[in-house]
Design an enzyme around this catalytic site. Sequence first.
Site, mmCIF file in Angstrom:
data_model
loop_
_atom_site.group_PDB
_atom_site.id
_atom_site.type_symbol
_atom_site.label_atom_id
_atom_site.label_comp_id
_atom_site.label_asym_id
_atom_site.label_seq_id
_atom_site.Cartn_x
_atom_site.Cartn_y
_atom_site.Cartn_z
ATOM 1 C CB CYS A 41 19.672 86.707 -20.787
ATOM 2 S SG CYS A 41 18.137 86.589 -19.563
ATOM 3 C CB ILE A 42 21.549 82.110 -19.211
ATOM 4 C CG1 ILE A 42 22.812 82.272 -19.853
ATOM 5 C CG2 ILE A 42 21.535 80.355 -18.727
ATOM 6 C CD1 ILE A 42 23.494 81.332 -20.924
#
Length: 104
Positions: A10-11
């Site tokens: 994920c970011i």
Amino acid sequence: MTKIVAVTACIAGVAHTYMAAENLKKYAKKEGYDIKVETQGAMGVEHRLSEGDIKDADVVIFAVDTTVSESDRFEGKKILKVGTSEVVKDGKSTIDQAIDLISK
């Protein structure tokens, strides 16, 4: 036995990366599939998939919201790409989609 490999990222590289990994493992095992998951998070690459893991896999899942590091390792494989939120909400559906991809 059907073999699945997955990469989660994920970011921020924290919560969703690991929640997605756990959900994929949980539902794959429930359905009787062999799965190995590499996480690419804030701690870097963990549980790195070996060449053999990738070669032997029937399908690859990219549960990512960012770019997969060294994605060229997966060239020639059937790849299902989904967001981490989707996997966190419904891991079973993601596993089902990956299995459907094998037969195409």
